[in-house]
Design a protein around this motif. Structure first.
Motif, PDB file in Angstrom:
ATOM      1  N   SER A  56       0.845  -1.191   0.000  1.00  0.00           N
ATOM      2  CA  SER A  56       0.000   0.000   0.000  1.00  0.00           C
ATOM      3  C   SER A  56       0.880   1.240   0.000  1.00  0.00           C
ATOM      4  O   SER A  56       1.991   1.237   0.530  1.00  0.00           O
ATOM      5  CB  SER A  56      -0.891  -0.005   1.250  1.00  0.00           C
ATOM      6  N   THR A  57       0.379   2.316  -0.570  1.00  0.00           N
ATOM      7  CA  THR A  57       1.157   3.562  -0.596  1.00  0.00           C
ATOM      8  C   THR A  57       1.341   4.136   0.803  1.00  0.00           C
ATOM      9  O   THR A  57       2.172   5.002   1.016  1.00  0.00           O
ATOM     10  CB  THR A  57       0.461   4.611  -1.482  1.00  0.00           C
ATOM     11  N   ARG A  58       0.561   3.653   1.769  1.00  0.00           N
ATOM     12  CA  ARG A  58       0.698   4.123   3.142  1.00  0.00           C
ATOM     13  C   ARG A  58       1.497   3.158   4.016  1.00  0.00           C
ATOM     14  O   ARG A  58       1.579   3.328   5.214  1.00  0.00           O
ATOM     15  CB  ARG A  58      -0.692   4.342   3.762  1.00  0.00           C
ATOM     16  N   ASN A  59       2.042   2.154   3.399  1.00  0.00           N
ATOM     17  CA  ASN A  59       2.808   1.162   4.143  1.00  0.00           C
ATOM     18  C   ASN A  59       4.079   1.792   4.713  1.00  0.00           C
ATOM     19  O   ASN A  59       4.785   2.527   4.031  1.00  0.00           O
ATOM     20  CB  ASN A  59       3.171  -0.001   3.210  1.00  0.00           C
ATOM     21  N   ALA A  60       4.372   1.488   5.982  1.00  0.00           N
ATOM     22  CA  ALA A  60       5.548   2.081   6.626  1.00  0.00           C
ATOM     23  C   ALA A  60       6.836   1.655   5.940  1.00  0.00           C
ATOM     24  O   ALA A  60       7.802   2.422   5.866  1.00  0.00           O
ATOM     25  CB  ALA A  60       5.580   1.684   8.107  1.00  0.00           C
ATOM     26  N   ASP A 110      14.757   8.581  14.963  1.00  0.00           N
ATOM     27  CA  ASP A 110      13.313   8.508  15.136  1.00  0.00           C
ATOM     28  C   ASP A 110      12.917   7.704  16.368  1.00  0.00           C
ATOM     29  O   ASP A 110      11.775   7.324  16.527  1.00  0.00           O
ATOM     30  CB  ASP A 110      12.664   7.876  13.898  1.00  0.00           C
ATOM     31  N   GLY A 111      13.892   7.414  17.220  1.00  0.00           N
ATOM     32  CA  GLY A 111      13.575   6.645  18.403  1.00  0.00           C
ATOM     33  C   GLY A 111      13.746   5.157  18.172  1.00  0.00           C
ATOM     34  O   GLY A 111      13.703   4.657  17.069  1.00  0.00           O
ATOM     35  N   HIS A 112      13.968   4.441  19.296  1.00  0.00           N
ATOM     36  CA  HIS A 112      14.220   3.004  19.209  1.00  0.00           C
ATOM     37  C   HIS A 112      12.993   2.247  18.734  1.00  0.00           C
ATOM     38  O   HIS A 112      13.103   1.229  18.063  1.00  0.00           O
ATOM     39  CB  HIS A 112      14.658   2.486  20.575  1.00  0.00           C
ATOM     40  N   ARG A 113      11.815   2.723  19.105  1.00  0.00           N
ATOM     41  CA  ARG A 113      10.606   1.973  18.755  1.00  0.00           C
ATOM     42  C   ARG A 113      10.446   1.866  17.247  1.00  0.00           C
ATOM     43  O   ARG A 113      10.080   0.808  16.727  1.00  0.00           O
ATOM     44  CB  ARG A 113       9.376   2.654  19.378  1.00  0.00           C
ATOM     45  N   LEU A 167      10.396  -1.516  12.426  1.00  0.00           N
ATOM     46  CA  LEU A 167      10.855  -1.762  11.061  1.00  0.00           C
ATOM     47  C   LEU A 167      11.415  -3.178  10.942  1.00  0.00           C
ATOM     48  O   LEU A 167      11.116  -3.900   9.986  1.00  0.00           O
ATOM     49  CB  LEU A 167      11.922  -0.730  10.685  1.00  0.00           C
ATOM     50  N   VAL A 168      12.215  -3.601  11.921  1.00  0.00           N
ATOM     51  CA  VAL A 168      12.793  -4.938  11.897  1.00  0.00           C
ATOM     52  C   VAL A 168      11.687  -5.993  11.966  1.00  0.00           C
ATOM     53  O   VAL A 168      11.730  -7.010  11.271  1.00  0.00           O
ATOM     54  CB  VAL A 168      13.782  -5.123  13.070  1.00  0.00           C
ATOM     55  N   ARG A 169      10.699  -5.741  12.801  1.00  0.00           N
ATOM     56  CA  ARG A 169       9.602  -6.711  12.910  1.00  0.00           C
ATOM     57  C   ARG A 169       8.824  -6.820  11.609  1.00  0.00           C
ATOM     58  O   ARG A 169       8.364  -7.900  11.236  1.00  0.00           O
ATOM     59  CB  ARG A 169       8.666  -6.303  14.048  1.00  0.00           C
ATOM     60  N   GLN A 170       8.662  -5.692  10.901  1.00  0.00           N
ATOM     61  CA  GLN A 170       7.933  -5.747   9.643  1.00  0.00           C
ATOM     62  C   GLN A 170       8.737  -6.502   8.587  1.00  0.00           C
ATOM     63  O   GLN A 170       8.188  -7.301   7.827  1.00  0.00           O
ATOM     64  CB  GLN A 170       7.609  -4.337   9.150  1.00  0.00           C
ATOM     65  N   VAL A 171      10.040  -6.254   8.542  1.00  0.00           N
ATOM     66  CA  VAL A 171      10.890  -6.984   7.603  1.00  0.00           C
ATOM     67  C   VAL A 171      10.980  -8.451   8.017  1.00  0.00           C
ATOM     68  O   VAL A 171      11.008  -9.349   7.176  1.00  0.00           O
ATOM     69  CB  VAL A 171      12.293  -6.343   7.546  1.00  0.00           C
ATOM     70  N   GLY A 172      10.994  -8.685   9.334  1.00  0.00           N
ATOM     71  CA  GLY A 172      11.025 -10.052   9.833  1.00  0.00           C
ATOM     72  C   GLY A 172      12.227 -10.341  10.712  1.00  0.00           C
ATOM     73  O   GLY A 172      13.362 -10.110  10.297  1.00  0.00           O
ATOM     74  N   LEU A 173      11.974 -10.807  11.946  1.00  0.00           N
ATOM     75  CA  LEU A 173      13.067 -11.220  12.827  1.00  0.00           C
ATOM     76  C   LEU A 173      13.695 -12.504  12.283  1.00  0.00           C
ATOM     77  O   LEU A 173      13.021 -13.320  11.661  1.00  0.00           O
ATOM     78  CB  LEU A 173      12.540 -11.470  14.238  1.00  0.00           C
TER      79      LEU A 173
END
Length: 574
Positions: free
Chosen positions: A308-312, A423-426, A431-437
């Motif tokens: 989606s164009t709004r995807n982080a 942008d902070g640790h969170r 981002l890592v969780r979205q890409v995948g641990l």
């Protein structure tokens, strides 16, 4: 009729007995038309303290470093995002350098003004001074951040003073004819507001002359009052023309380009022919392509068509090219410029003729510990190159590491790369969780704790452990952690039990770098790499073993060369 563009003029003047020892630095940069609409023009001034042995270097580095990095930021970023990211990165670098020198520091006050469209954006740290002259109104725009110590006034909240930085920000509407004055604390107590207005207005058409009048008058006043008048500098910027209202909008470059469609072998996009599909994931597509005009082979990375164009992740994808462009290392893949304008959203990298570390380990099960240690050190150097630019990789694992045909390691994937503490640790963790641990991710990612450079150290150490043993250091995968109490179940498995070639010192080094608690790992990556090499010259001995294994080849190459020489001589002497 061509539409109006932002246009400005400027003038400068220094008062210094020796310009090479001046502690202030200033500059104005107006880029080409395309960048002018997207990034704007920039005026800035920096100033260090008189008691700083590195004052000149601190001032020059802050100005040059900012200009180089700001105009390299992605065009889809707004001004505030771009400047904040650059200043925080520059602050981290200056703070780190200051801790490594005993005489002086890289601390400096800095005021930056970006003129874009019909607005100005002011960013300010420390005690440099910025004023605006509009008509007869003379107004100070910056705040003086100073601390009194022992009768001396020192700047506070300055660039490079602390690991984090608090930046003043103001957004100002522009009017044609506005004049902005940039100067330093040295001028305090010499000129009154009426002096500034009168001296500038004497002949506002010649800004260099106006700056000279300000400098000369300030010097005379300082000498009359009995204090030093040899460190003044003035910079004036005048707004000559503003763009039309409808042109005052963000530049539409890469951020507004469409996501490429799914591509197959043989298809073309922007003059790039797809040779093979290297990767398809939920977030991205990676293709090996050839420029049909030049014949050059490259790697194209594009967002997944399903995003989606709004995807982080899509927002982060736009940062990746900028991230790679900032890092210059033989161990990190390089970005390539396309030979044609882009019609779709992607970026290009050099094609590395090689294989992943996973494939290399599968093909070389009998590789010596010396060879594996050499690869580990190269991986560490690649990660160091990112850390020196205040970047976290966050996805170090065997499939993200390439080994070319010469045995050199190249870090080639930046899907989760992020600027440290911007942008902070969170946001980094999300981002890592979205890409995948992965099984090599540090425990803090799964437990939602703070992350940092030592998180990358863990992933590197886990990958090195796997490279040495073919196994993971813990029976409980870190990506499966649910609670902090789960850390107690993480018992390190000695690498020596899986590979007897691993020495006790090397095993202890890995054990420490793989500590479940982030604070127990090595403080710096350089310390880990130093320990990995071995204090007793173990790495050097292993390296020599690799060299000695090459000696037979070199011997026979030498014999062949001598025989060839004798053959030529016998032919000549007939």
């Amino acid at each position: 009729m061509a539409s109006a563009q932002l246009s400005l003029s400027y003038g400068q003047a220094f008062v210094a007995p020796d310009r090479r020892r001046h502690r202030s630095s200033m500059s104005v940069l107006t880029p080409e038309v395309l960048q002018l609409s997207t990034k704007g023009a920039c005026a800035l001034i920096s100033d260090s303290t008189s008691r700083n042995a590195l004052a000149k270097q601190a001032g020059d580095i802050s100005v040059r470093g900012f200009l180089a990095d700001y105009f390299s930021t992605p065009d889809h970023w707004d001004v505030k995002t771009s400047v904040n990211r650059v200043l925080r990165s520059l602050n981290g670098w200056c703070f780190g350098q200051s801790r490594q020198v005993s005489d002086g520091s890289y601390v400096s006050s800095l005021s930056v003004m970006i003129y874009r469209g019909r607005e100005a954006h002011l960013f300010h740290m420390g005690d440099t001074l910025v004023f605006r002259l509009r008509g007869a109104e003379f107004e100070q725009l910056s705040r003086d951040h100073v601390t009194d110590l022992g009768g001396y006034r020192y700047p506070s909240r300055a660039l490079g003073m602390d690991a984090s930085i608090d930046i003043d920000y103001a957004r100002l509407p522009l009017k044609q004819g506005d004049i902005f004055l940039f100067t330093t604390q040295a001028v305090q107590g010499t000129l009154m507001p009426s002096d500034y207005v009168g001296l500038i207005r004497q002949d506002a058409s010649d800004l260099d002359a106006a700056c000279e009048r300000l400098a000369q008058t300030a010097r005379e006043r300082a000498q009359e009052r009995g204090y030093g008048g040899d460190q003044f500098c003035f910079q004036l910027v005048r707004i000559d023309e503003l763009p039309e209202e409808e042109e005052d909008r963000p530049g539409k470059v890469y951020g507004d380009l469409p996501i490429p469609p799914e591509l197959s072998v043989g298809e073309r996009l922007d003059g790039l022919e797809v040779l093979s599909v290297l990767s398809r994931t939920a977030q991205s597509r990676v293709y090996r392509v050839r420029d049909v005009r030049s014949g050059r082979e490259m790697v194209m990375k594009a967002p997944s068509p399903e995003l989606s164009t709004r995807n982080a992740y899509l927002e982060h994808f736009l940062l990746q090219q900028w991230v790679v462009e900032r890092v210059h290392s033989p161990f990190v893949v390089k970005v390539m410029e396309p030979s044609r304008p882009r019609r779709f959203l992607y970026y290009l990298m050099t094609y590395v003729e090689g294989e992943t570390l996973t494939a290399w380990a599968r093909r070389h099960p009998q590789a010596s510990l010396a060879q594996r240690l050499d690869i580990a050190i190269q991986m560490g150097k690649a990660l160091q190159a990112l850390h020196h630019r205040d970047l976290l990789h966050q996805q170090v694992h065997p499939d993200n590491i390439l080994i070319d045909k010469h045995g050199q390691v190249v870090l080639a994937d930046f899907s989760a790369c992020h600027m440290r503490d911007v942008d902070g640790h969170r946001r980094s963790r999300n981002l890592v969780r979205q890409v995948g641990l992965t099984e090599h991710s540090a425990p803090e990612y799964a437990l939602d704790d703070e992350v940092g450079r030592r998180s990358d150290q863990y992933s590197l150490a886990s990958t090195v452990y796997w490279l040495f043993t073919g196994e993971l250091p813990y029976s409980l995968p870190t990506k499966d952690l649910l609670r902090h109490t789960d850390l107690e179940q993480m018992t390190y498995r000695s690498a020596r039990t899986l590979n007897p070639e691993v020495s006790p010192a090397l095993d202890d080094t890995l054990r420490r770098a793989l500590a479940p608690q982030r604070a127990l790992r090595f403080r710096r990556l350089s310390e880990f790499l130093h320990a990995l090499r071995g204090p007793s010259g173990e790495a050097r001995e292993l390296s020599e073993a690799v060299e000695s294994s090459r000696e037979p080849t070199r011997f026979w190459q030498g014999v062949a060369g001598i025989l060839l020489l004798l053959l030529v001589l016998s032919w000549l002497l007939r």
